[in-house]
Every structure is written in structure tokens, then in C-alpha cells.
Design a protein around this motif. Structure first.
Motif, PDB file in Angstrom:
ATOM      1  N   TRP A 202      -4.033  76.096  18.187  1.00 58.10           N
ATOM      2  CA  TRP A 202      -5.295  75.864  17.486  1.00 58.10           C
ATOM      3  C   TRP A 202      -5.166  76.142  15.992  1.00 58.10           C
ATOM      4  CZ3 TRP A 202      -8.173  72.995  20.279  1.00 58.10           C
ATOM      5  CH2 TRP A 202      -8.097  73.081  21.663  1.00 58.10           C
ATOM      6  N   THR A 228     -15.835  72.874  18.474  1.00 56.63           N
ATOM      7  CA  THR A 228     -14.717  73.226  19.353  1.00 56.63           C
ATOM      8  C   THR A 228     -14.522  74.733  19.408  1.00 56.63           C
ATOM      9  OG1 THR A 228     -13.629  71.118  18.889  1.00 56.63           O
ATOM     10  CG2 THR A 228     -12.248  72.895  19.741  1.00 56.63           C
ATOM     11  N   LEU A 403     -12.420  65.369  21.819  1.00 54.65           N
ATOM     12  CA  LEU A 403     -11.889  66.647  21.346  1.00 54.65           C
ATOM     13  C   LEU A 403     -12.433  67.799  22.176  1.00 54.65           C
ATOM     14  CD1 LEU A 403     -10.365  68.478  19.389  1.00 54.65           C
ATOM     15  CD2 LEU A 403     -12.318  68.309  17.823  1.00 54.65           C
ATOM     16  N   HIS A 404     -13.705  67.751  22.496  1.00 54.79           N
ATOM     17  CA  HIS A 404     -14.302  68.817  23.300  1.00 54.79           C
ATOM     18  C   HIS A 404     -13.756  68.795  24.733  1.00 54.79           C
ATOM     19  CE1 HIS A 404     -17.977  68.793  20.392  1.00 54.79           C
ATOM     20  NE2 HIS A 404     -16.892  69.309  19.859  1.00 54.79           N
ATOM     21  N   ALA A 407     -10.388  70.419  24.488  1.00 52.24           N
ATOM     22  CA  ALA A 407     -10.519  71.877  24.377  1.00 52.24           C
ATOM     23  C   ALA A 407     -10.856  72.493  25.725  1.00 52.24           C
ATOM     24  CB  ALA A 407     -11.586  72.229  23.342  1.00 52.24           C
TER      25      ALA A 407
END
Length: 427
Positions: A202, A228, A403-404, A407
Motif C-alpha cells: 500500500w 480505500t 479499487l475498493h 482492497a
């Protein structure tokens, strides 16, 4: 075999967590916020040339390279994203190891593609900042006229080289672990190849996302990178060490994978990036082999595993075998990862429609008897596993933003890999 009762002993987990991997993962959200704030302060919007580059080249090793692979999955076909892997290109001079122990990155080099030039962007990312091969790559890119961005610790040789080649320097955010008076002691490893910080991904990915969002490389919502961090915090709460295994999805997944050879199957590029990351973390953190691949082609690649020695029905005489002094045999376990955005009002995959609170949850485990619509590859995967009596566990993220969803899947599987490694070390 794993004694899964150890997963419900927070004190034992803390004793086994020599390099504070669980704390590092718990702080991943904070590192994302810090990285985004520092990237904004560094002026990612002032990068020249303006607009979307022809291609984005991401150079590094370990989690830095994984970040490039995840960016490629998020960018899709909008922009060419090419991760640049290192090569062993130079002999390392012999030194007095008592004075200067060997370093894994000594002798590694990176090479730009022949077509790279002024229309392309090179992103170099390093948690150490001392790799001579990356410094040479920055000089090579400067000679070609590429735009250059460097993420490295402040004061490192690579950060200094970034100024020499007129690159945009972005700071690498290290883990912020509490100081209890004793330095973290990593597990026994090769002296020149220490275990990597499990949350370093990250710290590499956040500034890369901020940069590419400014340039239009990804089609993510404006607030997606910042949100995120909140998702990573929520996962850290659900997967905390003092949460019982029946409420902690990472502990449940770790216990399920114990004593198996995992086949990590994924539907789509986002889930594929998460599966590749999970395979690497299982090897690094739990010392367990795993095979990852994308549907539907992985069904052909792994088909022979189901009829081999690891398949559930591989030994027809197993009933008559004396098991008293033999360890339990290894069997296959399929873990299917999916990004399956739910239609409005449809609820999460495998569940009935739920209220807004469902958005606060992580990826859902899809029941085996779920009758929701499935794609061709997913349906074939279930039939293959059922036909050979191999357990298949499916996790799907219903979040619409890729993206979420990434994650969701990565945070869960990162915690699971660490828990599996810690519990196995204590059993």
C-alpha cells in the motif's frame, strides 16, 4: 497439521508475530492516507507533460512490482501499464561479509523497452532506495526523454538520483509501529533476503494511484484512493487478533487452507491480481505453495491436479491403508476470488438483499448452494470441483469500484496468510 485453537489465543499470536506483521497490516490504512497527503504536497499535478502518457512503466521488485501489476489490472485497456521486472545482470564483487553482508538487490538491473521514449512515464518505486540498478534505470530513462517519478525513502541514494534526473520525487511511507523498547525481530531468513513488510504494497500503490488518477490513466472516482484507507481500517477491525475465529474471516480462511494445497482461481483482472498477491503472501508468510490463475484458462492448466496424487479420489485403496503412524494427507482446496458488483437492490453475492450496512462488510463468502447467476468460467469451476470431490470456497466483493474490490480481497487474504504462518509456527 495446524492446531486452529491457536488462532483464538491472541497472546500466542503476539508472541509468534516477531516482526509485527499483524500491526503492519492494521496500519495499512494510515499509510495510504499519509502517502496520498505527501504525494499531493509533492505536486503530482505538476508532472510534465500534462495529460495521459502513452504508457506507464513501473519498475521495482517485490511489492513495488506487485503494485505495478495491480495498476495494470485497474487501468484495463485505457492505458498500457507495463511492470518492469529486474534481471540478474552483473556479478557482485566479493566483500568481507563481516563488514558488509551481501544484499539481494546487488547485481540486479532493469532495462527499458526499446520503444520507451518522451511519450512514456517511468515510475520507480523502492522501499530501500539503495538499488544501484534502479538508479541506472532512472539515468537511462532521462537519456531517453521519459517523464520520471521516483518513490523512495527521503535521503536515500535513489531519492538523491531522482533530483539529478529531474524526476518528481515522492516519499515512501514506512510502517509506523509502536516502540515498546525492543526492536522487531524478523523470522529466520537468508541474510541478504529479509522478509518484506506485508503492508509495503500500500505504500507503493497509494502514490502510484494518486499520480495515475491525476494523469487520467485510471478511470477511478475522485475519492476512490482516499476511501480505500477506510476500507483497510474496517478490514483490520474485523480481522484483529482478539476477534474469535468464527467472527474473523481471515482466521476462518487460514484454518480452511491448513493442510491443503490451495488453487487460487480468479474471475477477472482485479480478482486475478488479488489471487497472485495471495499466492506470494502464502509463500512468504506461511511457507506454503499455492497456484494462481485466471478463469477459464486455469481450468485447463490445473485439470491434472484433480486426478493426481492430491485429488480427493486419487487413491482407490485409501480405505485399507494403515494411518496410525502417517500424517494426514494433503488435498486440494480451491479458493475462487471474484469481483461481482451487485445490481441495485440485489444485495451481496450469495445473500439476500440487504440494507446500506452491507457496504461496510468485506468480501462475502458465497454459499456452495447459491443459485445466483454465474459466468461460464465460474460455473465450470464449480462443476469440476464437485465432480472430483474437491472443496471450493468462493469469496466475492460486491463493491462497484474495482479499487475498493481489490482492497477488499487483498486485505482479507493478507491477514489470512499471516495468521496461517503464525499459527503453523506455534503448532
Amino acid at each position: 497439521m495446524l492446531d486452529d485453537t491457536l488462532l483464538d489465543d491472541p497472546a500466542a499470536l503476539r508472541r509468534a508475530d516477531h516482526d509485527r506483521a499483524l500491526l503492519a497490516l492494521a496500519g495499512a490504512g494510515a499509510r495510504v492516507r499519509t502517502a496520498l497527503r505527501l504525494a499531493d504536497a509533492a505536486g503530482v499535478d505538476r508532472l510534465r507533460p500534462d495529460g495521459r502518457p502513452r504508457s506507464v512503466l513501473v519498475a521495482g521488485h517485490g511489492s513495488a512490482l506487485t503494485a505495478g501489476e495491480m495498476l495494470a489490472a485497474l487501468a484495463g485497456t485505457s492505458t498500457l501499464v507495463t511492470p518492469l521486472s529486474p534481471a540478474d545482470v552483473a556479478a557482485v564483487p566479493r566483500t568481507d561479509r563481516s563488514v558488509a553482508p551481501p544484499v539481494f538487490t546487488d547485481g540486479l538491473g532493469w532495462q527499458l523497452p526499446g520503444w520507451a521514449g518522451p511519450l512514456d512515464l517511468l515510475v520507480i518505486s523502492s522501499a530501500n532506495g539503495g538499488e544501484q540498478g534502479l538508479i541506472a534505470l532512472a539515468e537511462q530513462a532521462y537519456a531517453r526523454g521519459c517523464a520520471i517519478v521516483v518513490t523512495a525513502p527521503a535521503g536515500s541514494p535513489l531519492a538523491g538520483a531522482a533530483l539529478q534526473v529531474r524526476a518528481l520525487p515522492l516519499p515512501y511511507v514506512p510502517p509506523n509501529l509502536p516502540d515498546d523498547g525492543t526492536p522487531p525481530a524478523g523470522p529466520a531468513t537468508e541474510p541478504d533476503l529479509p522478509a518484506e513488510d506485508p503492508a509495503a504494497l500500500w505504500a507503493h500503490l497509494a502514490p502510484l494511484l494518486a499520480l495515475c488518477q491525476k494523469l487520467g490513466v485510471t478511470q477511478l472516482p475522485y475519492d476512490a484512493p482516499a476511501a480505500t484507507a477506510d476500507l483497510l481500517d474496517a478490514t483490520a477491525v474485523r480481522c484483529r487478533p482478539d476477534a474469535a475465529a468464527y467472527t474473523n474471516p481471515a482466521k476462518s480462511l487460514a484454518a480452511r487452507l491448513a493442510g491443503t494445497v490451495p488453487l487460487l482461481w480468479a474471475e477477472g483482472p482485479v480478482a486475478g491480481a488479488a489471487a497472485t498477491r495471495f499466492a506470494a503472501q502464502l509463500a512468504d508468510r506461511a511457507g506454503r505453495p499455492a497456484l494462481a490463475g485466471l478463469l477459464p484458462q486455469v481450468l485447463t492448466a490445473h485439470r491434472g491436479m484433480f486426478t493426481g496424487q492430491l485429488g480427493a479420489g486419487a487413491d482407490p485403496d485409501d480405505f485399507f491403508r494403515d494411518r496410525v503412524d502417517e500424517p494426514d494427507p494433503l488435498h486440494l482446496q480451491v479458493l475462487l476470488l471474484r469481483h461481482a458488483p451487485a445490481a441495485p437492490g440485489a444485495g451481496r453475492p450469495g445473500e439476500r438483499p440487504a440494507g446500506p450496512e452491507a457496504e461496510e462488510e468485506g468480501p462475502a463468502e458465497v454459499p456452495a448452494d447459491d443459485e445466483s447467476p454465474r459466468g461460464f468460467g465460474v460455473s465450470r469451476a464449480h462443476r469440476l470441483a464437485t465432480g472430483h470431490d474437491v472443496r471450493l470456497t468462493e469469496y466475492a466483493s460486491a463493491r462497484p469500484d474495482p479499487l475498493h474490490a481489490l482492497a477488499d480481497l487483498v486485505a482479507l487474504t493478507d491477514f489470512a496468510a499471516v495468521y496461517l504462518g503464525l499459527a503453523a509456527a506455534q503448532s
